[in-house]
Motif scaffolding. Structure first.
Motif, PDB file in Angstrom:
ATOM      1  N   GLU A  37     -13.626   3.341   3.467  1.00 13.85           N
ATOM      2  CA  GLU A  37     -12.326   3.975   3.658  1.00 13.85           C
ATOM      3  C   GLU A  37     -11.798   3.532   5.022  1.00 13.85           C
ATOM      4  O   GLU A  37     -12.535   3.482   6.011  1.00 13.85           O
ATOM      5  CB  GLU A  37     -12.496   5.491   3.584  1.00 13.85           C
ATOM      6  CG  GLU A  37     -11.427   6.324   4.250  1.00 13.85           C
ATOM      7  CD  GLU A  37     -10.061   6.152   3.609  1.00 13.85           C
ATOM      8  OE1 GLU A  37      -9.068   6.255   4.361  1.00 13.85           O
ATOM      9  OE2 GLU A  37      -9.976   5.922   2.383  1.00 13.85           O
ATOM     10  N   ILE A  38     -10.518   3.189   5.092  1.00 14.92           N
ATOM     11  CA  ILE A  38      -9.969   2.632   6.318  1.00 14.92           C
ATOM     12  C   ILE A  38     -10.106   3.588   7.505  1.00 14.92           C
ATOM     13  O   ILE A  38     -10.287   3.156   8.643  1.00 14.92           O
ATOM     14  CB  ILE A  38      -8.497   2.196   6.126  1.00 14.92           C
ATOM     15  CG1 ILE A  38      -8.055   1.325   7.311  1.00 14.92           C
ATOM     16  CG2 ILE A  38      -7.579   3.399   5.923  1.00 14.92           C
ATOM     17  CD1 ILE A  38      -6.738   0.611   7.078  1.00 14.92           C
ATOM     18  N   SER A  39     -10.076   4.883   7.242  1.00  9.99           N
ATOM     19  CA  SER A  39     -10.210   5.854   8.335  1.00  9.99           C
ATOM     20  C   SER A  39     -11.598   5.818   8.964  1.00  9.99           C
ATOM     21  O   SER A  39     -11.784   6.277  10.092  1.00  9.99           O
ATOM     22  CB  SER A  39      -9.906   7.267   7.837  1.00  9.99           C
ATOM     23  OG  SER A  39     -10.824   7.644   6.832  1.00  9.99           O
ATOM     24  N   GLN A  40     -12.578   5.251   8.225  1.00 10.05           N
ATOM     25  CA  GLN A  40     -13.947   5.169   8.726  1.00 10.05           C
ATOM     26  C   GLN A  40     -14.305   3.756   9.193  1.00 10.05           C
ATOM     27  O   GLN A  40     -15.434   3.518   9.610  1.00 10.05           O
ATOM     28  CB  GLN A  40     -14.925   5.587   7.614  1.00 10.05           C
ATOM     29  CG  GLN A  40     -14.669   6.967   7.047  1.00 10.05           C
ATOM     30  CD  GLN A  40     -14.802   8.065   8.088  1.00 10.05           C
ATOM     31  OE1 GLN A  40     -15.720   8.038   8.901  1.00 10.05           O
ATOM     32  NE2 GLN A  40     -13.883   9.019   8.071  1.00 10.05           N
ATOM     33  N   ALA A  41     -13.367   2.832   9.114  1.00 10.72           N
ATOM     34  CA  ALA A  41     -13.659   1.433   9.411  1.00 10.72           C
ATOM     35  C   ALA A  41     -13.683   1.163  10.913  1.00 10.72           C
ATOM     36  O   ALA A  41     -13.092   1.895  11.718  1.00 10.72           O
ATOM     37  CB  ALA A  41     -12.621   0.536   8.748  1.00 10.72           C
ATOM     38  N   ILE A  52      -1.028   2.605   7.939  1.00 12.49           N
ATOM     39  CA  ILE A  52      -2.058   2.804   6.907  1.00 12.49           C
ATOM     40  C   ILE A  52      -3.284   3.394   7.598  1.00 12.49           C
ATOM     41  O   ILE A  52      -4.165   2.667   8.095  1.00 12.49           O
ATOM     42  CB  ILE A  52      -2.408   1.479   6.193  1.00 12.49           C
ATOM     43  CG1 ILE A  52      -1.135   0.760   5.739  1.00 12.49           C
ATOM     44  CG2 ILE A  52      -3.344   1.751   5.018  1.00 12.49           C
ATOM     45  CD1 ILE A  52      -0.245   1.575   4.839  1.00 12.49           C
ATOM     46  N   GLN A  53      -3.341   4.701   7.650  1.00 14.18           N
ATOM     47  CA  GLN A  53      -4.373   5.404   8.404  1.00 14.18           C
ATOM     48  C   GLN A  53      -5.499   5.960   7.530  1.00 14.18           C
ATOM     49  O   GLN A  53      -6.609   6.175   8.012  1.00 14.18           O
ATOM     50  CB  GLN A  53      -3.739   6.563   9.191  1.00 14.18           C
ATOM     51  CG  GLN A  53      -2.654   6.146  10.167  1.00 14.18           C
ATOM     52  CD  GLN A  53      -3.215   5.521  11.429  1.00 14.18           C
ATOM     53  OE1 GLN A  53      -4.384   5.686  11.751  1.00 14.18           O
ATOM     54  NE2 GLN A  53      -2.373   4.791  12.155  1.00 14.18           N
ATOM     55  N   GLU A  54      -5.205   6.198   6.253  1.00 15.00           N
ATOM     56  CA  GLU A  54      -6.190   6.833   5.377  1.00 15.00           C
ATOM     57  C   GLU A  54      -5.874   6.538   3.912  1.00 15.00           C
ATOM     58  O   GLU A  54      -4.847   5.933   3.586  1.00 15.00           O
ATOM     59  CB  GLU A  54      -6.205   8.346   5.601  1.00 15.00           C
ATOM     60  CG  GLU A  54      -4.865   9.012   5.348  1.00 15.00           C
ATOM     61  CD  GLU A  54      -4.890  10.487   5.668  1.00 15.00           C
ATOM     62  OE1 GLU A  54      -5.951  11.004   6.039  1.00 15.00           O
ATOM     63  OE2 GLU A  54      -3.824  11.130   5.518  1.00 15.00           O
ATOM     64  N   ASN A  55      -6.784   6.988   3.044  1.00 16.28           N
ATOM     65  CA  ASN A  55      -6.610   6.845   1.588  1.00 16.28           C
ATOM     66  C   ASN A  55      -6.428   5.384   1.157  1.00 16.28           C
ATOM     67  O   ASN A  55      -5.652   5.072   0.244  1.00 16.28           O
ATOM     68  CB  ASN A  55      -5.432   7.685   1.090  1.00 16.28           C
ATOM     69  CG  ASN A  55      -5.637   9.157   1.349  1.00 16.28           C
ATOM     70  OD1 ASN A  55      -6.756   9.662   1.272  1.00 16.28           O
ATOM     71  ND2 ASN A  55      -4.568   9.853   1.696  1.00 16.28           N
ATOM     72  N   HIS A  56      -7.133   4.493   1.831  1.00 14.99           N
ATOM     73  CA  HIS A  56      -7.089   3.080   1.465  1.00 14.99           C
ATOM     74  C   HIS A  56      -8.471   2.484   1.670  1.00 14.99           C
ATOM     75  O   HIS A  56      -9.100   2.696   2.710  1.00 14.99           O
ATOM     76  CB  HIS A  56      -6.060   2.324   2.308  1.00 14.99           C
ATOM     77  CG  HIS A  56      -6.046   0.843   2.037  1.00 14.99           C
ATOM     78  ND1 HIS A  56      -5.660   0.322   0.834  1.00 14.99           N
ATOM     79  CD2 HIS A  56      -6.405  -0.214   2.816  1.00 14.99           C
ATOM     80  CE1 HIS A  56      -5.759  -0.993   0.880  1.00 14.99           C
ATOM     81  NE2 HIS A  56      -6.222  -1.338   2.061  1.00 14.99           N
ATOM     82  N   LYS A  57      -8.932   1.748   0.674  1.00 19.23           N
ATOM     83  CA  LYS A  57     -10.252   1.121   0.725  1.00 19.23           C
ATOM     84  C   LYS A  57     -10.116  -0.321   1.212  1.00 19.23           C
ATOM     85  O   LYS A  57      -9.225  -1.051   0.780  1.00 19.23           O
ATOM     86  CB  LYS A  57     -10.874   1.137  -0.666  1.00 19.23           C
ATOM     87  CG  LYS A  57     -12.285   0.598  -0.738  1.00 19.23           C
ATOM     88  CD  LYS A  57     -13.318   1.628  -0.355  1.00 19.23           C
ATOM     89  CE  LYS A  57     -13.462   2.725  -1.378  1.00 19.23           C
ATOM     90  NZ  LYS A  57     -14.579   3.646  -1.074  1.00 19.23           N
ATOM     91  N   ILE A  58     -10.997  -0.706   2.129  1.00 18.84           N
ATOM     92  CA  ILE A  58     -11.031  -2.104   2.564  1.00 18.84           C
ATOM     93  C   ILE A  58     -12.410  -2.687   2.266  1.00 18.84           C
ATOM     94  O   ILE A  58     -13.417  -1.974   2.242  1.00 18.84           O
ATOM     95  CB  ILE A  58     -10.698  -2.262   4.057  1.00 18.84           C
ATOM     96  CG1 ILE A  58     -11.730  -1.546   4.926  1.00 18.84           C
ATOM     97  CG2 ILE A  58      -9.298  -1.792   4.365  1.00 18.84           C
ATOM     98  CD1 ILE A  58     -11.846  -2.098   6.312  1.00 18.84           C
ATOM     99  N   ILE A  82       0.840  -1.205   0.000  1.00 13.79           N
ATOM    100  CA  ILE A  82       0.000   0.000   0.000  1.00 13.79           C
ATOM    101  C   ILE A  82       0.874   1.254   0.000  1.00 13.79           C
ATOM    102  O   ILE A  82       0.634   2.191  -0.769  1.00 13.79           O
ATOM    103  CB  ILE A  82      -0.945  -0.003   1.219  1.00 13.79           C
ATOM    104  CG1 ILE A  82      -1.960  -1.149   1.103  1.00 13.79           C
ATOM    105  CG2 ILE A  82      -1.676   1.337   1.346  1.00 13.79           C
ATOM    106  CD1 ILE A  82      -2.719  -1.430   2.391  1.00 13.79           C
ATOM    107  N   LYS A  83       1.896   1.272   0.839  1.00 16.55           N
ATOM    108  CA  LYS A  83       2.787   2.435   0.903  1.00 16.55           C
ATOM    109  C   LYS A  83       3.507   2.657  -0.426  1.00 16.55           C
ATOM    110  O   LYS A  83       3.633   3.792  -0.901  1.00 16.55           O
ATOM    111  CB  LYS A  83       3.801   2.259   2.032  1.00 16.55           C
ATOM    112  CG  LYS A  83       3.185   2.354   3.424  1.00 16.55           C
ATOM    113  CD  LYS A  83       4.218   2.068   4.504  1.00 16.55           C
ATOM    114  CE  LYS A  83       3.588   2.119   5.897  1.00 16.55           C
ATOM    115  NZ  LYS A  83       4.554   1.781   6.962  1.00 16.55           N
TER     116      LYS A  83
END
Length: 210
Positions: A151-155, A170-176, A123-124
């Motif tokens: 979004e991972i920040s909302q998970a 991985i705190q944000e800008n990533h979809k799970i 991811i990075k």
């Protein structure tokens, strides 16, 4: 703009990298290959595994034991290469070959053991090259489970995959994408869940690609 011009404008564009071509990765790859009037022009498939005698979905689709899974996926893409192609790379992504990560969207669906450290590294690397990212965060279920994308920040921080990814930065800008069910819940992974999961992942990949 007339119909012909509209049709000519709706062509495959962009590059999706699929990290892991197991049962789920194969289904996602097939979905992406079949997208019409859009979708990715290039799909890179990364996995060093070969088809085994127990890989039923590969066998059902005509795969042979001993063939590389990425090569099999590539063989199923029969589009002219100038419209869409699958680039097969017979390697697993490790900390030593992160330069294999390319494209506009990187989808990670790897399993077996502790995959969080390498997932976070992928991811990075993807973010460093300007790619958008999506990964699995729980795929267990018997077919009655709601598959959620967020979004991972909302998970939910109680999701162990989310929690571990955040520990690795991985705190944000990533979809799970997750069923919210894990191996600890003592339920299986059914083909019905994987079918629905692949549909959900494909939809999210296409939205990220737009």
């Amino acid at each position: 703009m007339d119909i012909k011009e509209l049709e000519e404008s709706q062509i495959p564009r962009g590059h999706v990298t699929l990290v892991g071509i197991g049962r789920l990765g194969l289904k996602i790859g097939l979905n992406l290959i079949q997208v019409h009037r859009g979708g990715p022009k290039n799909i890179t498939a990364l996995d060093k595994q070969k088809i085994s005698s127990s890989d039923i979905i590969f066998k059902m689709l005509g795969g042979n034991s001993g063939d590389y899974k990425v090569d099999f996926l590539s063989s199923l893409c029969t589009h002219p290469e100038n419209t869409r192609k699958v680039i097969s790379i017979r390697e697993d992504v490790t900390f030593n070959n992160l330069d294999l990560i390319k494209g506009d969207v990187v989808s990670i669906q790897i399993a077996g053991g502790d995959t969080i450290p390498i997932t976070a590294a992928i991811i990075k690397k993807a973010h460093n090259i300007g790619a958008k990212t999506i990964s699995t965060a729980g795929v267990f279920g018997i077919g009655e489970d709601k598959i959620q994308s967020m979004e991972i920040s909302q998970a939910d921080p109680a999701n162990p995959v989310v929690s571990e990814l955040k520990k690795y930065g991985i705190q944000e800008n990533h979809k799970i994408v997750t069923t919210g069910k894990f191996i600890k819940d003592n339920i299986p992974i059914t083909p019905y869940v994987l079918d629905d999961y692949a549909i959900k992942m494909t939809k999210e990949i296409l939205k990220l690609l737009m």
